[in-house]
Scaffold this motif. Structure first.
Motif, mmCIF file in Angstrom:
data_model
loop_
_atom_site.group_PDB
_atom_site.id
_atom_site.type_symbol
_atom_site.label_atom_id
_atom_site.label_comp_id
_atom_site.label_asym_id
_atom_site.label_seq_id
_atom_site.Cartn_x
_atom_site.Cartn_y
_atom_site.Cartn_z
ATOM 1 N N ARG A 318 1.064 -1.193 -0.094
ATOM 2 C CA ARG A 318 0.466 0.084 0.010
ATOM 3 C C ARG A 318 0.711 1.106 -0.269
ATOM 4 O O ARG A 318 0.243 2.465 -0.859
ATOM 5 N N ASP A 321 2.010 1.940 -3.431
ATOM 6 C CA ASP A 321 1.483 2.396 -4.550
ATOM 7 C C ASP A 321 0.778 3.807 -4.371
ATOM 8 O O ASP A 321 1.235 4.198 -5.538
ATOM 9 N N SER A 322 1.494 4.208 -2.931
ATOM 10 C CA SER A 322 0.625 6.015 -2.729
ATOM 11 C C SER A 322 2.335 5.810 -2.984
ATOM 12 O O SER A 322 1.614 7.071 -3.600
ATOM 13 N N ASN A 324 4.600 6.002 -5.294
ATOM 14 C CA ASN A 324 4.497 5.353 -6.867
ATOM 15 C C ASN A 324 3.656 7.140 -7.729
ATOM 16 O O ASN A 324 3.881 7.412 -8.192
ATOM 17 N N THR A 325 2.201 6.715 -6.477
ATOM 18 C CA THR A 325 1.213 7.541 -7.396
ATOM 19 C C THR A 325 1.890 9.051 -7.007
ATOM 20 O O THR A 325 1.533 9.904 -8.129
#
Length: 356
Positions: A318, A321-322, A324-325
C-alpha cells in the motif's frame, strides 16, 4: 517389623491383628517421612526460590508414602498361608501399582520442569515456549514406554521378541516414510531455532511472501496478501533461505521506490522533490527519516531511489502504491521529466510500386 512392634507392646497372638498393626505402623512411618520432607527439603527449596525442586519435593511425598504402605501390605499378606498362585500374584500387583504411582510422579515433575524452563528461557535456549509441546510429547512417550517396560519385567514377560519386532518395523517405517520423517525433523529444528514465529511476514526461496499463521512439526502455513494459505513442508523451509521481514532490531523495515529522471533535470531539485513527497505520506516513519540515493546513470535517465521506513511489513504494498502515485503527480507539477525508452525509425527508401 511385626516382632519389633510386639517387643514394645503385649498383644494376643492373631495373624489379622499382626497384619493390621503392620499396616498402621507403615502409615505412621509414611506420615513421619512425608512431614520430614515437607519441613526440611521442601521448606529449603522454597526458601531458596527453587520452584522445580520445590515441586519435586512436594510431589514425591505421595509416592514415597504409598510405597511404604504397599511394602507393609505385602509383608502383611505374607503372614497368611496363601496358595502359590496368590503368593506369586500379590507382589506383581503391588509392584505394578508402585510403578504406576512413580511413573505419574515422574510424568508430572517432568512436565512442570519443562514448562518452567520454557517460560524462563533465555535467548538461544533450546527449551522455549515454541518447542514446549515437542518436549512434552517426547518426554511423555519416553516415560510411558519406560513404565510399560518395567511393568512387563515385573510380570516376567520376555521383551526380547517385542524389541526385535519393533526394530524391524521401525526400519521399514523409516524407509517408507523418509519424507515425512525429514519434515518432522526439520520441524523440530525450526521450533528450536525459531527463525520466525506466528505473525511474522516471511519470504521463502520460491518467492511466496505472507504472514505465518501456523508452525507445525510437519509444515508451516503462510497466508499471502491474496488471502491464499500456502502449506509449505518444513523440509523445504529448513533447506532454503528464509527472509523474515518482521525480524531484526525492531519490526520496522525499509522500503525502496525506484524512479528515473531525465539527464536535463537538476539532480538536487529531483532529490528535494522526492523528500517533500515522502514527507506528505502518512504511513511512513519519520525516524529513521526518508532518504534519496543516486544509484546509477541509466540508459535513458538518472536512476534515483527513495528509501523510507514503515512500521509493519503488511502495509508495504500500500505504501509503495501511494508513493508511486504521489511521485508521478508531484513530478508532473514540478515539470520533472520521467524518461522512457524512445525509438526513432529511419526509412532509407520507399518501396517501389508497380504503378511506377
Amino acid at each position: 517389623m511385626i516382632e519389633l512392634i510386639r517387643s514394645w507392646i503385649t498383644l494376643p497372638e492373631s495373624l489379622w491383628l499382626d497384619a493390621v498393626l503392620l499396616i498402621i505402623a507403615a502409615v505412621l512411618i509414611a506420615f513421619v517421612v512425608s512431614q520430614t520432607i515437607k519441613w526440611t527439603l521442601l521448606w529449603g527449596a522454597t526458601a531458596r526460590q527453587r520452584p522445580i525442586l520445590a515441586f519435586v519435593f512436594q510431589a514425591i511425598r505421595l509416592p514415597i508414602s504409598l510405597s511404604i504402605v504397599l511394602l507393609a501390605i505385602h509383608q502383611a499378606i505374607n503372614l497368611f498361608a496363601l496358595s502359590e498362585f496368590l503368593i506369586g500374584l500379590t507382589p506383581k500387583i503391588l509392584q505394578s501399582i508402585d510403578i504406576v504411582i512413580w511413573g505419574q510422579f515422574v510424568f508430572r515433575s517432568t512436565r512442570f520442569a519443562l514448562k518452567h524452563l520454557s517460560v524462563n528461557a533465555k535467548e538461544g535456549a533450546f527449551i522455549r515456549v515454541q518447542t514446549l509441546p515437542l518436549f512434552e510429547n517426547g518426554a511423555s512417550v519416553i516415560i510411558v514406554l519406560l513404565a510399560m517396560y518395567l511393568l512387563f519385567i515385573s510380570w516376567n514377560i520376555d521383551m526380547t521378541a517385542w524389541l526385535a519386532s519393533a526394530g524391524v518395523i521401525g526400519i521399514a517405517v523409516g524407509f517408507a516414510a523418509k519424507d515425512t520423517i525429514s519434515n518432522l525433523l526439520s520441524g523440530v529444528f525450526i521450533l528450536a531455532d525459531s527463525p520466525y514465529k506466528i505473525g511474522d511476514y516471511i519470504v521463502i526461496d520460491s518467492g511466496e511472501r505472507g504472514m505465518v499463521t501456523h508452525i507445525g512439526l510437519r509444515s508451516t502455513r503462510i497466508l499471502t496478501r491474496d488471502d491464499l494459505e500456502i502449506n509449505v513442508p518444513n523440509a523445504i523451509i529448513a533447506n532454503g533461505k528464509i527472509i523474515n521481514e518482521s525480524s531484526g532490531r525492531h519490526i520496522k523495515s525499509r522500503t525502496r521506490v525506484a524512479v528515473s529522471v531525465s539527464y536535463q533535470t537538476d539532480i538536487d531539485r529531483a532529490k528535494q522533490a522526492l523528500l517533500e513527497i515522502a514527507a506528505e505520506e502518512a504511513e511512513i516513519c519519520l525516524d529513521p527519516e526518508p532518504r534519496v540515493r543516486f544509484r546509477r546513470f541509466g540508459a535513458s535517465g538518472l536512476d534515483l531511489e527513495l528509501l523510507v521506513w514503515i512500521d509493519d511489513p503488511e502495509i508495504r504494498g500500500r505504501v509503495v502504491d501511494s508513493l508511486n502515485t504521489a511521485i508521478y503527480k508531484g513530478f508532473a507539477e514540478r515539470d520533472i521529466e520521467i524518461p522512457y525508452s524512445k525509438h526513432d525509425v529511419y526509412i532509407k527508401s520507399m518501396p517501389v510500386t508497380d504503378s511506377e
